[in-house]
Design an enzyme around this catalytic site. Sequence first.
Site, PDB file in Angstrom:
ATOM      1  N   TYR A  20       0.815  -1.223   0.000  1.00 23.77           N
ATOM      2  CA  TYR A  20       0.000   0.000   0.000  1.00 23.77           C
ATOM      3  C   TYR A  20       0.850   1.276   0.000  1.00 23.77           C
ATOM      4  O   TYR A  20       0.319   2.373  -0.113  1.00 23.77           O
ATOM      5  CB  TYR A  20      -0.898   0.035   1.247  1.00 23.77           C
ATOM      6  N   HIS A  25      -4.214   6.581  -1.144  1.00 27.02           N
ATOM      7  CA  HIS A  25      -4.814   6.509   0.189  1.00 27.02           C
ATOM      8  C   HIS A  25      -3.762   6.649   1.297  1.00 27.02           C
ATOM      9  O   HIS A  25      -4.108   6.855   2.450  1.00 27.02           O
ATOM     10  CB  HIS A  25      -5.527   5.151   0.331  1.00 27.02           C
ATOM     11  N   TYR A  73      -5.294  -0.646   9.547  1.00 26.66           N
ATOM     12  CA  TYR A  73      -5.947  -0.401   8.261  1.00 26.66           C
ATOM     13  C   TYR A  73      -6.920   0.762   8.424  1.00 26.66           C
ATOM     14  O   TYR A  73      -7.442   1.031   9.491  1.00 26.66           O
ATOM     15  CB  TYR A  73      -6.622  -1.647   7.671  1.00 26.66           C
ATOM     16  N   ASN A  75     -10.000   1.688   7.740  1.00 25.10           N
ATOM     17  CA  ASN A  75     -11.374   1.681   8.256  1.00 25.10           C
ATOM     18  C   ASN A  75     -11.454   1.562   9.779  1.00 25.10           C
ATOM     19  O   ASN A  75     -12.514   1.790  10.355  1.00 25.10           O
ATOM     20  CB  ASN A  75     -12.177   0.550   7.618  1.00 25.10           C
ATOM     21  N   ASP A 100      -6.004  11.743   2.302  1.00 21.02           N
ATOM     22  CA  ASP A 100      -6.304  11.957   0.888  1.00 21.02           C
ATOM     23  C   ASP A 100      -7.742  12.460   0.761  1.00 21.02           C
ATOM     24  O   ASP A 100      -8.606  12.118   1.562  1.00 21.02           O
ATOM     25  CB  ASP A 100      -6.112  10.653   0.106  1.00 21.02           C
ATOM     26  N   ASN A 121     -13.496   6.624   5.084  1.00 24.40           N
ATOM     27  CA  ASN A 121     -13.681   5.683   6.189  1.00 24.40           C
ATOM     28  C   ASN A 121     -12.712   5.903   7.345  1.00 24.40           C
ATOM     29  O   ASN A 121     -13.041   5.619   8.501  1.00 24.40           O
ATOM     30  CB  ASN A 121     -13.577   4.244   5.676  1.00 24.40           C
TER      31      ASN A 121
END
Length: 196
Positions: A20, A25, A73, A75, A100, A121
Amino acid sequence: MTDEAGPWLVVGLGNPGREYAGNRHNVGFMVAELLAARVSGKFGRHRRAVAEVAEGRLGLGGPKLVLMKPLTYMNLSGGPVAGLAQFHKVPPGRVIAVHDELDIGYGQVRVKCGGGEGGHNGLRSMSKSLGTKDYVRVRFGIGRPPGRQDPADYVLSDFSAAERKELEFLVDRAADVVESVVTRGVEPTQNLYHGA
């Protein structure tokens, strides 16, 4: 300048893991890493929160920054943020989320305090865990996805080659904006950076 009111908690929002690292993000992680380098802080695993944390001061005797990258993560970012805010006794008004933002053109950086989460989220999780939306957001514009691309796929894709040419400069600018919020306040920072 002293920090009589205590430290600031700067939350770089993103997802952990090498796959990632270059995603749109994860621009919050990128800004947090640059700020850590600026204050000579080194990220390490925190004993009380599922996060990597670095600490340092802005200048000699300046305000203390607690920089964090949640490792849960996106969320589920709120739990570690609330835990660290409680640990360091940081009120929501001194929490800055760097994230972002789809609704702003690429490379534009905007600041606001409170308001909605715009479907983000990470922010939604933070608002729920902090019990308020009244924290500062430094919004890094990534623009809307091209064509019919799903926004969820878009934010989890890497910056394009053209975007990467400017990315280092823009991350630097976003870090400047965070520092300005800490030293000047939200409104003066908006006046300084929103016209540019």
